[in-house]
Motif scaffolding. Structure first.
Motif: not given
Length: 352
Positions: A45-53
């Motif tokens: 399972t792949l999740a990415v945490m990043a700036p909302g933009w």
């Protein structure tokens, strides 16, 4: 502690959090890592945490199972926000891959108690990362190589000779059609122009060159679309203002719209910028302009691109503003050169 062989193995069914970068182009290049992980470990399972933009970009990547917004203003520490996001992630992930090299970028995975946390050495991240890799800038001589390497076993990553898949963003045909109608775009072959470059003016082709090229293209039957953010509106006016067949779309579209509009262009003329990487990732032919930066370090990741780089004696300097005050690396790159390349590119496209 340097990563061991055991920690380098990804188990089937693992939940992986990727801490993404803070620039549009880097986020597109990060898809190469996600594609590598998905191909090698189909069950993760792949999740990415990043700036909302960046979420509209992540939504166009089929490899991403979940996008998590970390909305901290540029230059701010955002302790309360980071702690709150970390609390929401506790117990949800087995592994974190931290792409940025800053200390604060590794903080959330640490606070969330993610067991395996890998990234490069940088900014005294001892303790925050328990799998720290040394960055060999010769073997990993491109940004995208560095990203992909963090998803590979350490011994393979160190060689720099692994396969790098080309990013491929999904296109929303329905939104594309709606944009054409709402923005008053024609059915003529479209050339996109991206005059902006967030890093600074040493990466920006002169606006008068863009304008001259636009005039020639309109005379040759093309439609010109200038794309960029709100900060590029004035530049867009300088290129398209008063020119029938040219549209200044800067500040009039969302990031997701830019994906679809670039896919609708036959070719683009662009500085080394985030939108250059977006255009490459939707398959549009790219005419890429390099001045203070190097096409060897951050090339468009596509086989459908032509690089324009004069390699004058002082480039690449990687400065935001030309230290010599002349920016010859870009001013001496003529509109006529790009016009020839675009017409030649049409022949190339026709053969594909």
């Amino acid at each position: 502690m340097v990563e061991s062989a055991t920690l380098g193995k990804v188990a089937s069914g693992e939940r992986i959090l990727v801490v993404g970068p803070s620039w549009v182009g880097d986020m597109v290049m990060a898809q190469s890592l996600l594609m590598t992980l998905r191909a090698r470990h189909p069950g993760v399972t792949l999740a990415v945490m990043a700036p909302g933009w960046s979420l509209p970009i992540l939504e166009r990547m089929p490899e991403v199972d979940e996008a998590i917004a970390l909305d901290v203003a540029h230059g701010q520490f955002g302790w309360a926000t980071r702690r709150a996001v970390a609390r929401s992630l506790r117990g949800r992930f087995d592994r974190a891959i931290v792409l940025p090299r800053s200390w604060k970028s590794a903080l959330v995975p640490f606070l969330a108690g993610i067991p395996h946390r890998v990234g490069f050495h940088g900014e005294q991240r001892f303790g925050l990362l328990n799998q720290r890799r040394r960055l060999d800038k010769h073997a990993l001589d491109q940004t995208v190589k560095r990203f992909v390497s963090l998803g590979l076993p350490a011994d393979e990553a160190a060689t720099g000779s692994f396969t790098i898949p080309q990013p491929r963003l999904e296109v929303d045909a329905g939104n594309q059609a709606e944009l054409r109608e709402r923005l008053g775009l024609s059915s003529a072959p479209a050339i996109g122009m991206m005059p902006g470059a967030e890093y600074g003016p040493a990466k920006q082709w002169p606006l008068e060159h863009f304008r001259t090229l636009a005039e020639h293209l309109v005379a040759d039957g093309f439609e010109v679309r200038v794309l960029g953010g709100p900060k590029d509106v004035e530049a867009g006016d300088a290129i398209a203002g008063g020119l029938a067949g040219a549209h200044n779309l800067c500040g009039r579209t969302r990031l997701a719209d830019a994906v679809d509009l670039l896919a609708d262009c036959e070719q683009v003329v662009t500085n080394d910028s985030g939108l250059m990487h977006v255009a490459a990732a939707v398959g549009t032919r790219v005419q890429a302009l390099y001045g203070s930066s190097s096409p060897a370090y951050t090339p468009p990741l596509t086989g459908n691109a032509e690089i324009h780089y004069l390699a004058v004696e002082c480039s690449p300097c990687f400065e935001r503003v030309c230290p010599l005050g002349h920016t010859r690396c870009l001013t001496e790159m003529t509109p006529e050169r790009l016009l020839r390349a675009i017409h030649s590119g049409r022949a190339t496209i026709a053969k594909v």
